[in-house]
Design a protein around this motif. Structure first.
Motif, PDB file in Angstrom:
ATOM      1  N   LEU A   1      43.128   5.822 -14.342  1.00 54.51           N
ATOM      2  CA  LEU A   1      44.051   5.595 -13.238  1.00 54.51           C
ATOM      3  C   LEU A   1      43.572   4.345 -12.517  1.00 54.51           C
ATOM      4  O   LEU A   1      42.494   4.345 -11.905  1.00 54.51           O
ATOM      5  CB  LEU A   1      44.029   6.809 -12.302  1.00 54.51           C
ATOM      6  CG  LEU A   1      45.224   7.064 -11.384  1.00 54.51           C
ATOM      7  CD1 LEU A   1      45.096   8.432 -10.754  1.00 54.51           C
ATOM      8  CD2 LEU A   1      45.315   5.999 -10.322  1.00 54.51           C
ATOM      9  N   GLN A   2      44.344   3.261 -12.588  1.00 58.27           N
ATOM     10  CA  GLN A   2      43.865   1.999 -12.045  1.00 58.27           C
ATOM     11  C   GLN A   2      44.975   1.242 -11.314  1.00 58.27           C
ATOM     12  O   GLN A   2      46.162   1.498 -11.496  1.00 58.27           O
ATOM     13  CB  GLN A   2      43.309   1.110 -13.155  1.00 58.27           C
ATOM     14  CG  GLN A   2      44.349   0.604 -14.146  1.00 58.27           C
ATOM     15  CD  GLN A   2      43.749  -0.327 -15.189  1.00 58.27           C
ATOM     16  OE1 GLN A   2      42.591  -0.176 -15.576  1.00 58.27           O
ATOM     17  NE2 GLN A   2      44.531  -1.286 -15.633  1.00 58.27           N
ATOM     18  N   TYR A   3      44.530   0.296 -10.465  1.00 58.89           N
ATOM     19  CA  TYR A   3      45.470  -0.570  -9.772  1.00 58.89           C
ATOM     20  C   TYR A   3      44.715  -1.794  -9.275  1.00 58.89           C
ATOM     21  O   TYR A   3      43.583  -1.690  -8.809  1.00 58.89           O
ATOM     22  CB  TYR A   3      46.122   0.162  -8.590  1.00 58.89           C
ATOM     23  CG  TYR A   3      47.371  -0.512  -8.086  1.00 58.89           C
ATOM     24  CD1 TYR A   3      48.562  -0.408  -8.786  1.00 58.89           C
ATOM     25  CD2 TYR A   3      47.367  -1.248  -6.900  1.00 58.89           C
ATOM     26  CE1 TYR A   3      49.720  -1.029  -8.335  1.00 58.89           C
ATOM     27  CE2 TYR A   3      48.519  -1.861  -6.439  1.00 58.89           C
ATOM     28  CZ  TYR A   3      49.693  -1.749  -7.155  1.00 58.89           C
ATOM     29  OH  TYR A   3      50.828  -2.364  -6.698  1.00 58.89           O
ATOM     30  N   ASN A   4      45.336  -2.961  -9.401  1.00 59.56           N
ATOM     31  CA  ASN A   4      44.722  -4.218  -8.979  1.00 59.56           C
ATOM     32  C   ASN A   4      45.119  -4.491  -7.537  1.00 59.56           C
ATOM     33  O   ASN A   4      46.183  -5.035  -7.270  1.00 59.56           O
ATOM     34  CB  ASN A   4      45.195  -5.351  -9.902  1.00 59.56           C
ATOM     35  CG  ASN A   4      44.510  -6.667  -9.563  1.00 59.56           C
ATOM     36  OD1 ASN A   4      43.880  -6.810  -8.523  1.00 59.56           O
ATOM     37  ND2 ASN A   4      44.648  -7.637 -10.443  1.00 59.56           N
ATOM     38  N   ASP A   5      44.249  -4.084  -6.604  1.00 59.03           N
ATOM     39  CA  ASP A   5      44.614  -4.134  -5.199  1.00 59.03           C
ATOM     40  C   ASP A   5      43.334  -4.179  -4.365  1.00 59.03           C
ATOM     41  O   ASP A   5      42.567  -3.226  -4.368  1.00 59.03           O
ATOM     42  CB  ASP A   5      45.447  -2.889  -4.858  1.00 59.03           C
ATOM     43  CG  ASP A   5      45.953  -2.895  -3.428  1.00 59.03           C
ATOM     44  OD1 ASP A   5      45.980  -3.963  -2.820  1.00 59.03           O
ATOM     45  OD2 ASP A   5      46.328  -1.813  -2.951  1.00 59.03           O
ATOM     46  N   ALA A   6      43.082  -5.267  -3.661  1.00 54.79           N
ATOM     47  CA  ALA A   6      41.839  -5.406  -2.906  1.00 54.79           C
ATOM     48  C   ALA A   6      42.106  -5.938  -1.504  1.00 54.79           C
ATOM     49  O   ALA A   6      43.179  -6.462  -1.210  1.00 54.79           O
ATOM     50  CB  ALA A   6      40.887  -6.340  -3.645  1.00 54.79           C
ATOM     51  N   GLY A   7      41.086  -5.757  -0.631  1.00 54.25           N
ATOM     52  CA  GLY A   7      41.142  -6.353   0.686  1.00 54.25           C
ATOM     53  C   GLY A   7      41.108  -5.383   1.845  1.00 54.25           C
ATOM     54  O   GLY A   7      40.654  -5.724   2.938  1.00 54.25           O
ATOM     55  N   LEU A   8      41.607  -4.137   1.648  1.00 53.66           N
ATOM     56  CA  LEU A   8      41.678  -3.172   2.742  1.00 53.66           C
ATOM     57  C   LEU A   8      40.957  -1.883   2.356  1.00 53.66           C
ATOM     58  O   LEU A   8      41.342  -1.210   1.400  1.00 53.66           O
ATOM     59  CB  LEU A   8      43.133  -2.878   3.100  1.00 53.66           C
ATOM     60  CG  LEU A   8      43.949  -4.066   3.632  1.00 53.66           C
ATOM     61  CD1 LEU A   8      45.412  -3.676   3.773  1.00 53.66           C
ATOM     62  CD2 LEU A   8      43.394  -4.542   4.967  1.00 53.66           C
ATOM     63  N   SER A   9      39.945  -1.517   3.124  1.00 51.46           N
ATOM     64  CA  SER A   9      39.156  -0.332   2.788  1.00 51.46           C
ATOM     65  C   SER A   9      39.929   0.963   2.981  1.00 51.46           C
ATOM     66  O   SER A   9      39.596   1.981   2.383  1.00 51.46           O
ATOM     67  CB  SER A   9      37.879  -0.296   3.631  1.00 51.46           C
ATOM     68  OG  SER A   9      38.199  -0.240   5.011  1.00 51.46           O
ATOM     69  N   SER A  10      40.969   0.952   3.809  1.00 51.30           N
ATOM     70  CA  SER A  10      41.703   2.181   4.110  1.00 51.30           C
ATOM     71  C   SER A  10      42.984   2.349   3.309  1.00 51.30           C
ATOM     72  O   SER A  10      43.626   3.403   3.389  1.00 51.30           O
ATOM     73  CB  SER A  10      42.046   2.229   5.601  1.00 51.30           C
ATOM     74  OG  SER A  10      42.859   1.121   5.955  1.00 51.30           O
TER      75      SER A  10
END
Length: 348
Positions: A102-111
């Motif tokens: 289960l994956q997704y390319n999404d970064a920048g926000l810890s919440s």
């Protein structure tokens, strides 16, 4: 870097097997009264009840009071999933964590970044890889410029349980943000604060892999395994690692204090030489180290040498350790683990 499968195979030689009928904390089959009432299947190729995991989540009625199992067929699920708080008692299960990703390319926000946010109580996952794909093309040693906040899972609710799962990213990999959680036979990979949050959790028989990262000039940089956020003496939260293994291709502190009363304990954990000699970092709490509870008890391996550890590392009593390492006393005082389906008892 060795393949994930070979790393896991080598690492679990150190770990202790658990009885199929009696749990490590004393729970027995008779303690589990509820069972799964419905099972649905998800497959990314569409040959199932649903093609995406979110469709299966949406199918579950709000206010659900019965355990529902979502079987994930082998494949890569490239999606962003949110489990709302009103959809409790969900089990997500794969047959093999290396085959169910289960994956997704999404970064920048810890919440909010990453593939899945769990807002509901009573969530269980078995044999699944949770991966932030933002770093899927990185080399084994990661350049500093590629490092960004990129959770693989965000746990925002109480009463979650994981068995045989992998959590893979670089920074803030496992957002153990809030609530009581139990992880067994899991693999957690990252470089900076990759197990973090205000959670109250036990990590049992888990493999922790420290990824290496370098500065612009190619110098190896120190990472941090944990960043726990306990905020007061009355705060019951903390991270406890029992009979785990720490390996990797980088170097790291065992943890740094995310809040003023941060609490992290490693018990009977085998530590390779990836652990830096000082062991811990007070971070923003320098001058107030007496409030921090960082401890190592009966740990082994080259990285467990305490000769050069920080002077303020805590020495806990046998009674304090006994309380922290057992689920019944530390995370299951109200017996919530007894509400897990009896079909899962052999995995506890």
């Amino acid at each position: 870097m060795k393949s994930l499968k070979s790393i896991l195979a080598l690492s679990f030689l150190f770990l202790t097997a658990t009885s199929s009928l009696v749990c490590s904390d004393g729970l027995e089959l008779k303690d589990f009264k509820e069972d799964v009432v419905k099972t649905v299947v998800v497959s990314p190729n569409g040959a199932a009840n649903f093609k995406t995991i979110q469709e299966a989540i949406d199918y579950i009625p709000s206010g659900n009071q019965d355990w529902i199992k979502i079987i994930l067929s082998p494949g890569i699920y490239n999606e962003k999933i949110v489990i709302p708080k009103e959809k409790q008692k969900i089990i997500m299960q794969g047959n093999n964590a290396s085959e169910v990703i289960l994956q997704y390319n999404d970064a920048g926000l810890s919440s909010s970044s990453g593939p899945i946010i769990v807002n509901a109580e009573y969530f269980a996952a078995i044999n699944i890889t949770f991966k932030n794909a933002n770093f899927s093309k990185s080399t084994p040693i990661i350049p500093k410029k590629e490092v960004n906040v990129a959770p693989s899972i965000i746990l925002m609710a109480d009463k979650a349980w994981f068995y045989g799962c992998n959590f893979i990213s670089v920074q803030d990999t496992l957002a153990d943000y809030r609530g009581r959680h139990y992880f067994k036979n899991c693999y957690i990979e990252g470089a900076i604060d990759f197990i973090w949050g205000m959670g109250q959790s036990i990590y049992q028989n888990c493999v922790i892999y420290v990824r290496g990262r370098t500065s612009k000039r190619g110098r190896m940089l120190r990472g941090f395994i944990t960043a726990q956020g306990r905020e007061s003496e009355q705060d019951t939260s903390g991270f406890v690692f029992n009979n785990c293994v720490i390996i990797g291709n980088g170097m790291a502190s065992l943890g740094r204090a995310y809040r003023g009363y941060s609490r992290v304990v490693f018990y009977k954990t085998n530590m390779s030489n990836v652990i830096v000699p000082q062991g811990w970092d007070a971070w923003g709490q320098k001058g107030h180290e007496d409030k921090i509870t960082f401890a190592e008890v009966k740990c082994t391996g080259e990285g467990a040498n305490k000769e050069k550890r920080v002077k303020w590392e805590k020495n806990l009593t046998d009674k304090e350790i006994d309380f922290l390492i057992h689920p019944k006393t530390f995370i299951d005082e109200d017996g919530w683990m007894g509400s897990l389906p009896s079909s899962l008892v052999s995995l506890l």
